[in-house]
Design a protein around this motif. Structure first.
Motif, PDB file in Angstrom:
ATOM      1  N   ASP A  80     -10.158  -7.424   2.547  1.00 12.81           N
ATOM      2  CA  ASP A  80     -10.198  -6.913   3.924  1.00 12.81           C
ATOM      3  C   ASP A  80      -9.145  -5.839   4.146  1.00 12.81           C
ATOM      4  O   ASP A  80      -9.379  -4.843   4.833  1.00 12.81           O
ATOM      5  CB  ASP A  80      -9.985  -8.051   4.929  1.00 12.81           C
ATOM      6  CG  ASP A  80     -11.236  -8.908   5.074  1.00 12.81           C
ATOM      7  OD1 ASP A  80     -12.304  -8.478   4.609  1.00 12.81           O
ATOM      8  OD2 ASP A  80     -11.139 -10.001   5.647  1.00 12.81           O
ATOM      9  N   ARG A  96     -18.668  -7.304  -1.174  1.00 12.48           N
ATOM     10  CA  ARG A  96     -17.886  -7.323   0.045  1.00 12.48           C
ATOM     11  C   ARG A  96     -17.322  -5.950   0.395  1.00 12.48           C
ATOM     12  O   ARG A  96     -17.084  -5.649   1.568  1.00 12.48           O
ATOM     13  CB  ARG A  96     -16.745  -8.324  -0.088  1.00 12.48           C
ATOM     14  CG  ARG A  96     -16.253  -8.822   1.242  1.00 12.48           C
ATOM     15  CD  ARG A  96     -15.406 -10.061   1.074  1.00 12.48           C
ATOM     16  NE  ARG A  96     -14.713 -10.385   2.289  1.00 12.48           N
ATOM     17  CZ  ARG A  96     -14.959 -11.452   3.028  1.00 12.48           C
ATOM     18  NH1 ARG A  96     -15.895 -12.292   2.683  1.00 12.48           N
ATOM     19  NH2 ARG A  96     -14.275 -11.684   4.124  1.00 12.48           N
ATOM     20  N   LEU A 110      -9.902   3.583   7.326  1.00 13.53           N
ATOM     21  CA  LEU A 110      -9.000   4.497   8.003  1.00 13.53           C
ATOM     22  C   LEU A 110      -9.105   5.890   7.392  1.00 13.53           C
ATOM     23  O   LEU A 110      -9.213   6.889   8.103  1.00 13.53           O
ATOM     24  CB  LEU A 110      -7.578   3.935   7.878  1.00 13.53           C
ATOM     25  CG  LEU A 110      -6.422   4.720   8.478  1.00 13.53           C
ATOM     26  CD1 LEU A 110      -5.357   3.742   8.951  1.00 13.53           C
ATOM     27  CD2 LEU A 110      -5.815   5.677   7.483  1.00 13.53           C
ATOM     28  N   HIS A 149     -10.219 -12.788  -0.233  1.00 19.27           N
ATOM     29  CA  HIS A 149     -10.917 -12.121   0.869  1.00 19.27           C
ATOM     30  C   HIS A 149      -9.963 -11.316   1.735  1.00 19.27           C
ATOM     31  O   HIS A 149     -10.273 -10.214   2.157  1.00 19.27           O
ATOM     32  CB  HIS A 149     -11.625 -13.159   1.748  1.00 19.27           C
ATOM     33  CG  HIS A 149     -12.814 -13.749   1.076  1.00 19.27           C
ATOM     34  ND1 HIS A 149     -13.492 -14.828   1.563  1.00 19.27           N
ATOM     35  CD2 HIS A 149     -13.450 -13.394  -0.065  1.00 19.27           C
ATOM     36  CE1 HIS A 149     -14.479 -15.127   0.746  1.00 19.27           C
ATOM     37  NE2 HIS A 149     -14.469 -14.278  -0.245  1.00 19.27           N
ATOM     38  N   ASP A 150      -8.815 -11.892   2.005  1.00 18.87           N
ATOM     39  CA  ASP A 150      -7.835 -11.181   2.816  1.00 18.87           C
ATOM     40  C   ASP A 150      -7.425  -9.870   2.160  1.00 18.87           C
ATOM     41  O   ASP A 150      -7.306  -8.836   2.819  1.00 18.87           O
ATOM     42  CB  ASP A 150      -6.588 -12.053   3.021  1.00 18.87           C
ATOM     43  CG  ASP A 150      -6.644 -12.801   4.337  1.00 18.87           C
ATOM     44  OD1 ASP A 150      -7.694 -12.737   5.006  1.00 18.87           O
ATOM     45  OD2 ASP A 150      -5.639 -13.432   4.704  1.00 18.87           O
ATOM     46  N   ASP A 165      -9.793  -2.045   5.326  1.00 17.54           N
ATOM     47  CA  ASP A 165      -9.104  -1.391   6.440  1.00 17.54           C
ATOM     48  C   ASP A 165      -8.548  -0.042   5.995  1.00 17.54           C
ATOM     49  O   ASP A 165      -8.643   0.957   6.710  1.00 17.54           O
ATOM     50  CB  ASP A 165      -7.953  -2.270   6.944  1.00 17.54           C
ATOM     51  CG  ASP A 165      -8.445  -3.491   7.704  1.00 17.54           C
ATOM     52  OD1 ASP A 165      -9.623  -3.499   8.119  1.00 17.54           O
ATOM     53  OD2 ASP A 165      -7.661  -4.441   7.894  1.00 17.54           O
ATOM     54  N   PHE A 191       0.801  -1.225   0.000  1.00 16.81           N
ATOM     55  CA  PHE A 191       0.000   0.000   0.000  1.00 16.81           C
ATOM     56  C   PHE A 191       0.835   1.276   0.000  1.00 16.81           C
ATOM     57  O   PHE A 191       0.285   2.374  -0.054  1.00 16.81           O
ATOM     58  CB  PHE A 191      -0.980   0.006   1.184  1.00 16.81           C
ATOM     59  CG  PHE A 191      -2.233  -0.764   0.891  1.00 16.81           C
ATOM     60  CD1 PHE A 191      -2.235  -2.144   0.949  1.00 16.81           C
ATOM     61  CD2 PHE A 191      -3.405  -0.116   0.519  1.00 16.81           C
ATOM     62  CE1 PHE A 191      -3.377  -2.875   0.649  1.00 16.81           C
ATOM     63  CE2 PHE A 191      -4.549  -0.836   0.213  1.00 16.81           C
ATOM     64  CZ  PHE A 191      -4.534  -2.214   0.279  1.00 16.81           C
ATOM     65  N   GLY A 219      -9.724 -17.541  -0.272  1.00 16.61           N
ATOM     66  CA  GLY A 219      -9.254 -17.089   1.039  1.00 16.61           C
ATOM     67  C   GLY A 219      -8.325 -15.893   0.905  1.00 16.61           C
ATOM     68  O   GLY A 219      -8.499 -14.867   1.575  1.00 16.61           O
TER      69      GLY A 219
END
Lengths: 501, 501
Positions: free
Chosen positions: B130, B199, B138, B126-127, B134, B87, B123
């Protein structure tokens, strides 16, 4: 995270007897009022075996009116349950509005154990936690008051507890072979639990970590938290107010005994008399620096970056430690970032932006002399940040650090601790030393007045941000020499451990 | 989900010319006011290739003041970026408060493509989502206004669009071999995108799906949404208000042309003249029921459950379809759940509790005659639920259905559609048929007055809850016979497809 629940907090029998009758009365009266309320209360218990989950639930059943409270515990799936989606068993048992549901071994049990025993991987574990959050959020959005207690015991305390129970003919049935099996997995259990708590402690369903060693302490704590949470909710339905892990008790109505037990912080556990002789120091410093240099070069060559974070009281000796460390490194390869007031450019963006921008390339060392933790220390205590801002900062900081370690960066975080007396002595010396006097400002004196508030802030910071991937190291720094050696050793140990992975 | 962006919405050149100057002026004036504001605006563009992401960004750059707006597009990682957490590249580019940042191929691109090409599994996907949430949370918590546009084209429209661009000497450079490669993956691209949007569409950073076929329509839509969102935020900083996917435009200030284009719903696309002759029906019904019986028994024997959901206008013939279906099943094995007002017990719990409790065991069929969708239909239109409640219900319902399909349950959802005229005719006939008159209540007549509001609610329901795992089927039911055959065929096709997995 769990350091804060291994402090040996205790309530004496006398103190307990003074508090208990009133607490019971308050709970039972609140329960009567709750019957008219338009929301249910869900209380979950999880934690280390032997930390008193079952005992606490039994106590609550004894104290409160069982007509408006249900206890649910979950074992193996029934045939009926196996035929339906996993959450069906919990949907069935949802308490109606106006009542309390106590849940044991509920929705957190299986994901936790399956991760500890390695039957699911991290990805699947996260997915399971996300499903739980969806479930809890749905209930909370609809008004449910959700409280989750993590009953904790340190490794030794758990061993002791299981032994004591086993030797008591009336209690020995409580200890099963499974308990001992779990005990064998203590470290990985606690590591998974930390992850679980960090990810699922949300404003709408916060975890409360409770030290489980002393039955009286844990009973009063749990019962008081439940009482205060219900009372607060009945008073005003504050949507979205982050209740947090620690600041859950209304100090005003807290029993004195509990208050003083809970005011004990992780800092109180430190042995501040630790020191080292001048001779020893002279011998050991070069050795430590040599070791650091070797490890530092190995880190650089393997293209791993390192981030060192220094926080601590004014005059605790942060600069001195940093200089002893950088002396063992190559100036082309490290950068010390002193954090003062933000620039205009920084001020126009999120508070983390200034830390992101200074991140070094692979193989570099970045040393933050004060850091993003200012958000939950000075900005909290001085009210530069709103409560909502510093509360959500714990999660934001954990996410940030997870991104760093995820990219292979090694993090070491230090809290340099001195006593208030030692600080005073150092201030006085600074005043009298011409070339150090500039270091001392009016603000330094003012900060001393808020010592206790800072201690609470440090305690909560450790509770919420000391993680397996980026633990806090508390350094006893009344002796500068001792502090320097200890900090260098910790960096070396960390590098050694991380380079193996 | 994307059905709602394949309606062929258009704005004529004349209409466009009438609206454009004022919209540009408003945007540039808002931008001036924004400079004094204490928040940044982030606008993300993602979507199907050829749907006008780049063109829209260029247009906004032409219309707005580039001094207070930055455009960022991302390609391969640079050396500098590769050396840091993923990021870091986006943190570097965060716009300061008071300015607008336009982002192309930003944080959603790589997870989306990597999932489509199978280099990451669900999996990991999705991570990654997520982590994105986040990050966006923020920024939003800190005040940022975040708008995410999904520019959509149907499969055929994309093919057409790429061909047209390719044949235009001035535009052909826009079409790369990669675009055609992606096109080959259209179905899986859209399936992953649906998952991604569901999502990551959150109150603090909602997705807006924009039909991309007509350049004038999409330009006006995007520019209007940006204008309204900034204006609304400048007016009042409503924290936590769910802006949603569709209800993002202030009708009051919407240009008439855009208003009528946007009022077109998925229901308008149906051919309501579809019917079947009595003879055909008599031949085909037994065949269809025989097929259903075979598939139903195979489903039961393989212990799969089935959930059928019927929604639709009053008098649309739900009961008739249900009876034709159950005629092909064994009464010991299915259950029809008519949904009326909740009981006391149900009322004391979350609205989904009543649907959970009726879930059948493995191998059973549960037929809901009206369902949890009441939350976003009648409860929305009649204001029985608050806006916050019905808005978050989309997510809650998607979660619920994902739990069902995750447990192997096969879901079929039907919206039985008739025209207002047909309904009136049926009401009149009911009035005159003694044994049917009881079916008709005053409420039925009242509901007719809110026809347009119900249409909007159905449209948004389809947009937000028609998913690959549980799609909506819109049934043209002016001809009851046609509707019955179509619905039975759909159940059969669905069972056939699912039993293979």
């Amino acid at each position: 995270m769990f350091e804060t629940a291994e402090l040996g907090r205790k309530i004496s029998k006398d103190e307990y007897r003074k508090v208990e009758p009133e607490l019971r009365t308050e709970l039972i009266m609140l329960q009567q009022q709750l019957r008219e309320a338009d929301f249910p209360v869900l209380v979950l218990f999880s934690g280390v075996d032997g930390a008193g989950k079952g005992a606490t639930v039994n106590l609550l059943n004894e104290w409160m009116d069982p007509r408006w409270m249900e206890t649910r515990a979950y074992g193996e799936l029934s045939d009926e349950e196996r035929d339906r989606p996993p959450f069906w068993r919990y949907w069935r048992d949802l308490p109606p509005r106006g009542t309390v549901g106590l849940f044991l071994s509920a929705w957190y049990s299986r994901p936790l154990l399956e991760r500890v025993y390695g039957t699911i991987d991290d990805g699947a574990f996260h997915d399971r936690l996300d499903q739980i959050l969806d479930f809890e959020k749905l209930l909370a959005d609809d008004g449910a008051l959700i409280l989750k207690f993590w009953m904790h015991l340190g490794r030794k305390a758990q061993h002791h507890r299981l032994k004591v129970l086993e030797n008591d003919p009336l209690q020995s049935w409580r200890v099963t072979p499974t308990d001992w099996e779990h005990y064998e997995k203590y470290d990985s259990f606690v590591e998974v639990a930390e992850h679980l708590i960090m990810r699922t402690s949300q404003p709408f369903a916060p975890w409360k970590i409770v030290e489980g060693e002393d039955a009286r302490y844990r009973s009063l704590t749990v019962a008081s938290i439940i009482r205060d949470a219900i009372r607060r909710r009945m008073g005003e339905r504050r949507a979205g107010a982050d209740v947090g892990l620690a600041a859950d008790l209304d100090e005003g109505m807290m029993a004195d005994a509990l208050k003083s037990a809970r005011r004990r912080t992780v800092l109180d556990g430190l042995d501040m008399s630790k020191s080292v002789s001048a001779d020893d120091y002279d011998d050991r410093l070069p050795e430590a620096q040599a070791r650091l240099n070797t490890l530092y070069r190995a880190t650089r060559d393997s293209k791993r970056s390192m981030v060192l974070v220094f926080e601590g009281w004014d005059a605790a000796g942060k600069g001195g430690v940093i200089r002893r460390m950088t002396a063992a490194m190559d100036a082309r390869n490290y950068q010390v970032i002193p954090i003062a007031a933000p620039t205009d450019e920084e001020h126009a963006r999120n508070y983390l932006w200034r830390f992101w921008r200074h991140l070094g390339r692979a193989g570099r060392v970045t040393i933050y002399d004060r850091s993003w933790y200012g958000r939950v220390l000075v900005e909290r205590v001085e009210a530069f940040a709103t409560e909502a801002e510093w509360r959500r900062a714990y999660t934001e900081i954990n996410d940030f650090e997870r991104q760093l370690t995820g990219a292979g960066i090694i993090i070491c975080k230090f809290w340099m601790h001195i006593t208030a007396e030692e600080q005073l002595a150092r201030f006085e010396r600074r005043k009298e030393t011409p070339f150090k006097a500039w270091k001392l400002t009016d603000e330094d004196w003012r900060n001393r007045e808020k010592w206790a508030e800072y201690e609470q802030a440090v305690h909560e910071m450790v509770e919420r941000t000391s993680t397996v991937i980026a633990p806090w190291h508390l350094i006893e720094a009344n002796s500068k020499k001792y502090a320097r050696l200890k900090a260098i050793d910790i960096v070396c140990d960390t590098l050694e451990a991380r380079l193996e992975n």
